[in-house]
Write a protein that holds these residues in place. Sequence first.
Motif, PDB file in Angstrom:
ATOM      1  N   ALA A  75     -18.098  19.263   3.243  1.00  0.00           N
ATOM      2  CA  ALA A  75     -18.308  19.842   4.564  1.00  0.00           C
ATOM      3  C   ALA A  75     -17.732  18.932   5.643  1.00  0.00           C
ATOM      4  N   PHE A  76     -17.940  17.623   5.508  1.00  0.00           N
ATOM      5  CA  PHE A  76     -17.398  16.704   6.508  1.00  0.00           C
ATOM      6  C   PHE A  76     -15.875  16.753   6.507  1.00  0.00           C
ATOM      7  N   GLU A  77     -15.294  16.821   5.308  1.00  0.00           N
ATOM      8  CA  GLU A  77     -13.830  16.897   5.241  1.00  0.00           C
ATOM      9  C   GLU A  77     -13.334  18.137   5.944  1.00  0.00           C
ATOM     10  N   GLN A  78     -14.027  19.233   5.704  1.00  0.00           N
ATOM     11  CA  GLN A  78     -13.607  20.494   6.297  1.00  0.00           C
ATOM     12  C   GLN A  78     -13.664  20.417   7.826  1.00  0.00           C
ATOM     13  N   HIS A  79     -14.720  19.782   8.362  1.00  0.00           N
ATOM     14  CA  HIS A  79     -14.859  19.746   9.817  1.00  0.00           C
ATOM     15  C   HIS A  79     -13.998  18.669  10.460  1.00  0.00           C
ATOM     16  N   ALA A  80     -13.662  17.622   9.691  1.00  0.00           N
ATOM     17  CA  ALA A  80     -12.856  16.553  10.281  1.00  0.00           C
ATOM     18  C   ALA A  80     -11.369  16.829  10.140  1.00  0.00           C
ATOM     19  N   ARG A  81     -11.003  17.724   9.224  1.00  0.00           N
ATOM     20  CA  ARG A  81      -9.583  17.940   8.944  1.00  0.00           C
ATOM     21  C   ARG A  81      -8.770  18.354  10.173  1.00  0.00           C
ATOM     22  N   PRO A  82      -9.231  19.326  10.981  1.00  0.00           N
ATOM     23  CA  PRO A  82      -8.402  19.693  12.144  1.00  0.00           C
ATOM     24  C   PRO A  82      -8.119  18.506  13.060  1.00  0.00           C
ATOM     25  N   PRO A  84     -10.425  12.162  -7.259  1.00  0.00           N
ATOM     26  CA  PRO A  84     -10.584  11.944  -5.820  1.00  0.00           C
ATOM     27  C   PRO A  84      -9.313  12.328  -5.061  1.00  0.00           C
ATOM     28  N   GLY A  85      -9.483  13.103  -4.018  1.00  0.00           N
ATOM     29  CA  GLY A  85      -8.340  13.491  -3.192  1.00  0.00           C
ATOM     30  C   GLY A  85      -7.576  14.686  -3.727  1.00  0.00           C
ATOM     31  N   VAL A  86      -7.740  14.997  -5.009  1.00  0.00           N
ATOM     32  CA  VAL A  86      -6.996  16.116  -5.589  1.00  0.00           C
ATOM     33  C   VAL A  86      -7.894  17.329  -5.753  1.00  0.00           C
ATOM     34  N   GLY A  87      -8.987  17.163  -6.462  1.00  0.00           N
ATOM     35  CA  GLY A  87      -9.871  18.296  -6.702  1.00  0.00           C
ATOM     36  C   GLY A  87     -10.513  18.170  -8.072  1.00  0.00           C
ATOM     37  N   THR A  88     -10.846  19.313  -8.661  1.00  0.00           N
ATOM     38  CA  THR A  88     -11.523  19.276  -9.951  1.00  0.00           C
ATOM     39  C   THR A  88     -10.580  19.734 -11.048  1.00  0.00           C
ATOM     40  N   LYS A  89     -10.667  19.032 -12.150  1.00  0.00           N
ATOM     41  CA  LYS A  89      -9.797  19.344 -13.279  1.00  0.00           C
ATOM     42  C   LYS A  89     -10.654  19.841 -14.425  1.00  0.00           C
ATOM     43  N   TYR A  90     -10.224  20.933 -15.064  1.00  0.00           N
ATOM     44  CA  TYR A  90     -10.875  21.398 -16.292  1.00  0.00           C
ATOM     45  C   TYR A  90      -9.811  21.403 -17.366  1.00  0.00           C
ATOM     46  N   GLU A  91     -10.139  20.808 -18.486  1.00  0.00           N
ATOM     47  CA  GLU A  91      -9.133  20.740 -19.539  1.00  0.00           C
ATOM     48  C   GLU A  91      -9.786  21.056 -20.870  1.00  0.00           C
ATOM     49  N   PHE A  92      -9.140  21.889 -21.654  1.00  0.00           N
ATOM     50  CA  PHE A  92      -9.658  22.040 -23.005  1.00  0.00           C
ATOM     51  C   PHE A  92      -8.549  22.198 -24.026  1.00  0.00           C
ATOM     52  N   THR A 106      -6.660  21.916  -1.497  1.00  0.00           N
ATOM     53  CA  THR A 106      -5.948  22.785  -0.572  1.00  0.00           C
ATOM     54  C   THR A 106      -6.274  24.250  -0.842  1.00  0.00           C
ATOM     55  N   GLY A 107      -7.009  24.532  -1.923  1.00  0.00           N
ATOM     56  CA  GLY A 107      -7.412  25.908  -2.195  1.00  0.00           C
ATOM     57  C   GLY A 107      -6.575  26.560  -3.287  1.00  0.00           C
ATOM     58  N   ILE A 164       0.818  -1.219   0.000  1.00  0.00           N
ATOM     59  CA  ILE A 164       0.000   0.000   0.000  1.00  0.00           C
ATOM     60  C   ILE A 164       0.849   1.265   0.000  1.00  0.00           C
ATOM     61  N   THR A 165       0.693   2.093  -1.042  1.00  0.00           N
ATOM     62  CA  THR A 165       1.415   3.360  -1.090  1.00  0.00           C
ATOM     63  C   THR A 165       0.698   4.374  -0.228  1.00  0.00           C
ATOM     64  N   SER A 166       1.396   5.455   0.068  1.00  0.00           N
ATOM     65  CA  SER A 166       0.800   6.490   0.898  1.00  0.00           C
ATOM     66  C   SER A 166       0.030   7.463   0.025  1.00  0.00           C
ATOM     67  N   THR A 167      -1.304   7.419   0.121  1.00  0.00           N
ATOM     68  CA  THR A 167      -2.116   8.349  -0.670  1.00  0.00           C
ATOM     69  C   THR A 167      -1.754   9.793  -0.336  1.00  0.00           C
ATOM     70  N   ALA A 168      -1.554  10.076   0.952  1.00  0.00           N
ATOM     71  CA  ALA A 168      -1.269  11.457   1.368  1.00  0.00           C
ATOM     72  C   ALA A 168       0.009  11.961   0.712  1.00  0.00           C
ATOM     73  N   ILE A 169       1.077  11.157   0.798  1.00  0.00           N
ATOM     74  CA  ILE A 169       2.359  11.619   0.241  1.00  0.00           C
ATOM     75  C   ILE A 169       2.266  11.723  -1.278  1.00  0.00           C
ATOM     76  N   VAL A 170       1.647  10.722  -1.910  1.00  0.00           N
ATOM     77  CA  VAL A 170       1.578  10.704  -3.371  1.00  0.00           C
ATOM     78  C   VAL A 170       0.833  11.932  -3.892  1.00  0.00           C
ATOM     79  N   ILE A 171      -0.331  12.221  -3.308  1.00  0.00           N
ATOM     80  CA  ILE A 171      -1.135  13.324  -3.841  1.00  0.00           C
ATOM     81  C   ILE A 171      -0.470  14.666  -3.556  1.00  0.00           C
ATOM     82  N   THR A 172       0.073  14.845  -2.347  1.00  0.00           N
ATOM     83  CA  THR A 172       0.760  16.103  -2.064  1.00  0.00           C
ATOM     84  C   THR A 172       1.931  16.300  -3.018  1.00  0.00           C
ATOM     85  N   SER A 173       2.680  15.229  -3.293  1.00  0.00           N
ATOM     86  CA  SER A 173       3.854  15.431  -4.148  1.00  0.00           C
ATOM     87  C   SER A 173       3.439  15.659  -5.592  1.00  0.00           C
TER      88      SER A 173
END
Lengths: 377, 161
Positions: A244-251, B9-17, B32-33, A119-128
Motif C-alpha cells: 500500500a505504501f508503495e502504491q501511494h508513494a509511487r506517483p 524483492p522489487g520484482v514480485g512473486t514467483k511460482y515455479e513447478f 507492474t501488474g 552501486i548498480t542501478s536497481t531500477a534499470i536492472v530489474i526493469t530490464s
Amino acid sequence: MEGFIIALFVCMVLALISKYLSIPAIPFYILAGVILGKAGLGVVHSDEISRFFSEMGLLFLLFFMGLELKLERIIANPSKVLKGGFIGLTIDMGIGFIAAYLLGFSLMESFIVGAAFYITSTAIVITSLIENRKLMFKETETIIWVTIFEDIVLIVILALLSASDQNLLFFFAKIALALVFMYGISYYGKEFLVSILDRDDELPILFTFAAVLTTASFALFLGIPETLMVIALGAALATTDPDAFEQHARPFKDVFLVLFFVFFGITIDFSGGINWFIIAVICSLAIVSKLISGMIIGLTIHGSALSGLEIWSNTISRGEFSIALAVLYGSPVIATTIAALVIVTSIVGSFTAKYSTWLRRGIVSRSRKKALMHRPH
Amino acid sequence: MTLRSLNLPGVGTKYEFETDKGDTVAIFFTKTGIIQMYTLQKGCKTPSAAEMSPVEARRLGNILTGAIIEADQESVEIAFSALADLRITIHTFFVTPAVVGKTIEELQIRAKTGTTVIAVCRHDRNIINPPPTFAFEKGDAALVIGESDQIKTFEREIMVN
C-alpha cells in the motif's frame, strides 16, 4: 518557472522515446539536463523550486528503497546474499577506488567515486530483467540478491559519510533513538496505519507524503542525515503494509525522481574542466570490473563462466544511487565524472542485457564446433 | 509435482513447478501488474516466455482448468472436491431475440432447465440476482449457474436463435 516547464516537457518526450525503444530513460534525462543547463544552452537554471523537487525525488527514491529492504529475508538467506554481495563489493569498489585515487582524486573523493562506481542501478536492472524476459534464469535470483546487498552497503556508506564530522557516540545514539521511535510506531500503531491505508479517499496518499516529509525535517532538526532516516522510515513502515505504501508513494517518486535526474544534469558544470581521459578510464573500467566480479560470482555460485557472463551483462548499468551520491557528496568534477559514468554504463548495459542470450549462444556454438573438430576419429 | 513460491524483492512473486516429466513452468506476478509465464522443456537451456495482462492470464487460467471458452461466451467450471466432487458451471450468454422482452418468470428458466440466472450485465452495469419479474433487453449478457447438463439444456431450450 518557464525553464522548469521546458525541462518537464522535454522529459516527457524523452520518456516516450525511451519506452518506445525499450531502453532506460535515466541517461536521457541527465543528457537533457546537461544540454538545457549550465554546461549547455543555459536555458534552464536551478532555483529554489527545482531544488525542492529534486530533494523530494531523492527522499522518495530512498523511501522506496527502504520499503523494499526486507531485513528478515536477508537474515533468512545469509549465504545467498553475502557471497555474491561481498565479491561485488571488494572487486568493484576496490577497482573504482584505486582507479580514482591513481587518477588524482583525494582519498575522500576516491571513496565517493568508488561507491558510485560500485552501486548498480536497481531500477534499470530489474526493469530490464522483466522486459528481456529473464526472470526464470537461475542467475536472476543471484543478481537480485546482489542488488539488495548493494542497497545495504549504500546505507552504510551514507552513515559513514555523514558521521565523519560528528561526535560518533552521540550521533549513533540519536539514530538509534529515531529507529526505536519509528519501529515502535509501526509495531504498536500497525492497526491504525493499516486502517488509514485502506481508505479510498485522499488520506492514504496524504499520509504517505506527510510521513516522508516529517521524517526528513525531524532528521534535520536532530542533526542526523535525512537520507538515512527516510530509508529507515521505509523499512519500518514495510512491517505494516509495504504494498500500500508503495502504491501511494509511487506517483511522488515517479515525478520527483525524473526532475531529480534532469536538474542533476542542469547543475553539471564544466567550469572545473572536463578531463576526457579520466572519464574514459572510469567508464571503461566500470564495464570491465563488473565483468570480473560477474565472472567470479558466476563461477563460485553457479559454477559456470556463462552464468558469469549473464550476470555481467545485466549488472553494468549504474544509475539513481550513483547520482544520489554525486548530488549529496560530490564536487563539480566528481559530478561530471559520475554523470558520464551513468550515461555510458546505462546505455551499454541496456544493450548487453538485451543481447546477452545471443552472446551466450554464440559462445556455446563456437565451443561446440571446436569440440567437434577436436574429436578423435 | 512440487510447487515453489518465492518473493523476489522489487520484482514480485514467483511460482515455479516441475512436472512429473521433468519440464518446468514458472509464473511471475510482477509489481507492474503484468504476468510472465516461462516454460522450460526438460534438457533445454533457455526457457521461452509469454507476457500477459491480468485479463489474459485469467483467460489462460480458465483454459487450463478445463473450462470451455467460446469466442465471446465463457464458462467456468468449479469443482468442490470436499462436497462429494460437486461440479458447478457458470456460463455467460448473450441474450437472443427469442427472449428479449420476456421476464425470467415467463421463460420458466428454473422449472424448465434447473439453472439460475445469477447476474445480468446491461450497458456495462451489473445486476446481481435479478428478480423473477426481471425482463431481458437487447444486448444483455446473462450469467447462468448450474450443472453442465443443465447449462446445455438452457442453451437449447431458452437461448434459441
